[in-house]
Design a protein around this motif. Structure first.
Motif, PDB file in Angstrom:
ATOM      1  N   TYR A   1     -13.096 -66.172  12.842  1.00 33.92           N
ATOM      2  CA  TYR A   1     -14.181 -66.613  13.714  1.00 33.92           C
ATOM      3  C   TYR A   1     -15.396 -67.011  12.881  1.00 33.92           C
ATOM      4  O   TYR A   1     -16.066 -68.003  13.147  1.00 33.92           O
ATOM      5  N   ALA A   2     -15.674 -66.216  11.829  1.00 35.64           N
ATOM      6  CA  ALA A   2     -16.833 -66.499  10.981  1.00 35.64           C
ATOM      7  C   ALA A   2     -16.672 -67.810  10.229  1.00 35.64           C
ATOM      8  O   ALA A   2     -17.641 -68.540   9.988  1.00 35.64           O
ATOM      9  N   SER A   3     -15.444 -68.132   9.834  1.00 32.19           N
ATOM     10  CA  SER A   3     -15.206 -69.379   9.080  1.00 32.19           C
ATOM     11  C   SER A   3     -14.938 -70.572   9.974  1.00 32.19           C
ATOM     12  O   SER A   3     -14.748 -71.683   9.494  1.00 32.19           O
ATOM     13  N   GLY A   4     -14.891 -70.368  11.279  1.00 31.23           N
ATOM     14  CA  GLY A   4     -14.646 -71.463  12.209  1.00 31.23           C
ATOM     15  C   GLY A   4     -13.198 -71.837  12.316  1.00 31.23           C
ATOM     16  O   GLY A   4     -12.854 -72.882  12.861  1.00 31.23           O
ATOM     17  N   TYR A   5     -12.300 -71.023  11.787  1.00 29.65           N
ATOM     18  CA  TYR A   5     -10.865 -71.330  11.785  1.00 29.65           C
ATOM     19  C   TYR A   5     -10.228 -70.793  13.056  1.00 29.65           C
ATOM     20  O   TYR A   5     -10.480 -69.664  13.474  1.00 29.65           O
ATOM     21  N   THR A   6      -9.418 -71.590  13.664  1.00 33.38           N
ATOM     22  CA  THR A   6      -8.591 -71.172  14.796  1.00 33.38           C
ATOM     23  C   THR A   6      -7.183 -71.671  14.568  1.00 33.38           C
ATOM     24  O   THR A   6      -6.935 -72.526  13.706  1.00 33.38           O
ATOM     25  N   GLN A   7      -6.263 -71.182  15.331  1.00 34.77           N
ATOM     26  CA  GLN A   7      -4.867 -71.599  15.201  1.00 34.77           C
ATOM     27  C   GLN A   7      -4.709 -73.087  15.470  1.00 34.77           C
ATOM     28  O   GLN A   7      -3.834 -73.744  14.929  1.00 34.77           O
ATOM     29  N   GLN A   8      -5.596 -73.632  16.301  1.00 38.74           N
ATOM     30  CA  GLN A   8      -5.520 -75.056  16.641  1.00 38.74           C
ATOM     31  C   GLN A   8      -5.930 -75.951  15.486  1.00 38.74           C
ATOM     32  O   GLN A   8      -5.678 -77.144  15.497  1.00 38.74           O
ATOM     33  N   ASP A   9      -6.618 -75.376  14.458  1.00 36.19           N
ATOM     34  CA  ASP A   9      -7.069 -76.178  13.312  1.00 36.19           C
ATOM     35  C   ASP A   9      -5.981 -76.420  12.283  1.00 36.19           C
ATOM     36  O   ASP A   9      -6.172 -77.161  11.332  1.00 36.19           O
ATOM     37  N   ALA A  10      -4.828 -75.768  12.400  1.00 38.24           N
ATOM     38  CA  ALA A  10      -3.760 -75.895  11.398  1.00 38.24           C
ATOM     39  C   ALA A  10      -3.174 -77.299  11.412  1.00 38.24           C
ATOM     40  O   ALA A  10      -3.001 -77.902  12.467  1.00 38.24           O
ATOM     41  N   GLY A  11      -2.798 -77.863  10.163  1.00 33.96           N
ATOM     42  CA  GLY A  11      -2.167 -79.173  10.072  1.00 33.96           C
ATOM     43  C   GLY A  11      -3.165 -80.315  10.167  1.00 33.96           C
ATOM     44  O   GLY A  11      -4.387 -80.134  10.080  1.00 33.96           O
ATOM     45  N   PHE A  12      -2.639 -81.565  10.325  1.00 36.62           N
ATOM     46  CA  PHE A  12      -3.456 -82.764  10.409  1.00 36.62           C
ATOM     47  C   PHE A  12      -3.248 -83.439  11.757  1.00 36.62           C
ATOM     48  O   PHE A  12      -2.144 -83.446  12.303  1.00 36.62           O
ATOM     49  N   SER A  13      -4.289 -84.065  12.214  1.00 32.79           N
ATOM     50  CA  SER A  13      -4.165 -84.833  13.453  1.00 32.79           C
ATOM     51  C   SER A  13      -3.587 -86.207  13.145  1.00 32.79           C
ATOM     52  O   SER A  13      -3.577 -86.658  11.989  1.00 32.79           O
ATOM     53  N   LEU A  14      -3.114 -86.897  14.161  1.00 33.56           N
ATOM     54  CA  LEU A  14      -2.571 -88.245  13.977  1.00 33.56           C
ATOM     55  C   LEU A  14      -3.621 -89.197  13.438  1.00 33.56           C
ATOM     56  O   LEU A  14      -3.336 -90.035  12.571  1.00 33.56           O
ATOM     57  N   LEU A  15      -4.856 -89.051  13.909  1.00 35.53           N
ATOM     58  CA  LEU A  15      -5.937 -89.911  13.430  1.00 35.53           C
ATOM     59  C   LEU A  15      -6.196 -89.711  11.952  1.00 35.53           C
ATOM     60  O   LEU A  15      -6.395 -90.672  11.198  1.00 35.53           O
ATOM     61  N   GLU A  16      -6.158 -88.456  11.509  1.00 36.25           N
ATOM     62  CA  GLU A  16      -6.376 -88.170  10.084  1.00 36.25           C
ATOM     63  C   GLU A  16      -5.269 -88.786   9.233  1.00 36.25           C
ATOM     64  O   GLU A  16      -5.534 -89.351   8.154  1.00 36.25           O
ATOM     65  N   LEU A  17      -4.038 -88.680   9.694  1.00 33.18           N
ATOM     66  CA  LEU A  17      -2.919 -89.278   8.950  1.00 33.18           C
ATOM     67  C   LEU A  17      -3.061 -90.789   8.861  1.00 33.18           C
ATOM     68  O   LEU A  17      -2.799 -91.398   7.815  1.00 33.18           O
ATOM     69  N   ILE A  18      -3.491 -91.429   9.951  1.00 36.49           N
ATOM     70  CA  ILE A  18      -3.666 -92.884   9.952  1.00 36.49           C
ATOM     71  C   ILE A  18      -4.748 -93.290   8.958  1.00 36.49           C
ATOM     72  O   ILE A  18      -4.594 -94.251   8.203  1.00 36.49           O
ATOM     73  N   VAL A  19      -5.855 -92.536   8.944  1.00 35.85           N
ATOM     74  CA  VAL A  19      -6.950 -92.840   8.012  1.00 35.85           C
ATOM     75  C   VAL A  19      -6.482 -92.736   6.566  1.00 35.85           C
ATOM     76  O   VAL A  19      -6.778 -93.588   5.722  1.00 35.85           O
TER      77      VAL A  19
END
Length: 234
Positions: A29-47
């Motif tokens: 919680y302190a680092s802003g990490y959640t389970q949903q943050d794991a991996g890359f999004s499709l937009l990031e891969l396209i970039v």
């Protein structure tokens, strides 16, 4: 003396496991990490893929241009070495020596032969084979219409040369035999006898691109210089 008490971690203890989970969750919680943050999004891969494509478009042509320049430089060094070898043999053996160049129509290699002018048929070998140069993708040019003779009055380099094979002969002193005028063409600056190696144009494989190198036999005494590009090698 008091006893030192050491409490070991018990992985089977529900209380300890609960405390660890709580600590990990707090850190997340302190680092802003959640389970949903794991991996890359499709937009990031396209970039990322777009950036890789841009870098490839910039670097690949530069790399091929570098490779072509290196290949032409080495081939030109082999031309100079062949001319110097013929001149050296002529001086040492006090005989007339010839160096010939041709484009093999079967293998497409530029070939060279250094031989005693009066000793019969020359022995051909691929230009630069001893230093690992592949010349089958290069063009051979010259401004010669015959042995030691500049073609016409404009001395323009032709691909392939109008003289096949292209010959330059040194006499027993390592100089060029006296020939009728015009010997080195016309004009205030004689062009010399030019042997040119060039990368073919991307638009027309029979024409030379701007990536070209040449060796010029500049005087009757057989002095040589190397040059590159236009107008030196034209």
């Amino acid at each position: 003396m008091g006893k030192l008490s050491l409490k070991l971690f018990n992985p089977n203890s529900k209380n300890e496991t609960s405390k660890q989970r709580c600590l990990i969750n707090r850190l997340r919680y302190a680092s802003g990490y959640t389970q949903q943050d794991a991996g890359f999004s499709l937009l990031e891969l396209i970039v990322v893929m777009v950036m890789i494509g841009i870098l490839a478009a910039i670097t690949v042509p530069s790399w091929f241009a570098f490779v072509n320049r290196q290949k032409v430089n080495k081939a030109n060094d082999a031309v100079l070495a062949a001319l110097q070898e013929a001149q050296r043999q002529a001086k040492n053996k006090k005989l007339s020596y010839t160096v010939s160049f041709q484009k093999n129509t079967t293998t497409q290699n530029i070939e060279v032969a250094v031989y005693n002018t009066n000793a019969g048929s020359p022995t051909w070998k691929p230009l630069g084979a001893d230093i690992g140069v592949s010349s089958n993708k290069l063009l051979l040019g010259a401004n010669l219409s015959g042995e030691n003779t500049v073609n016409s009055t404009d001395s323009t380099v032709q691909y392939p040369p109008s003289s096949t094979p292209t010959k330059i002969t040194f006499d027993y002193m390592g100089a060029l035999p006296t020939l009728p005028t015009p010997y080195f063409g016309t004009g205030t600056e004689p062009p010399g006898l030019k042997i040119v190696v060039a990368v073919p144009s991307s638009a027309n494989s029979t024409l030379a691109s701007r990536v070209k190198r040449c060796v010029i036999v500049k005087t009757l005494l057989g002095s040589m210089i190397t040059a590159k590009g236009s107008p030196n090698c034209d």
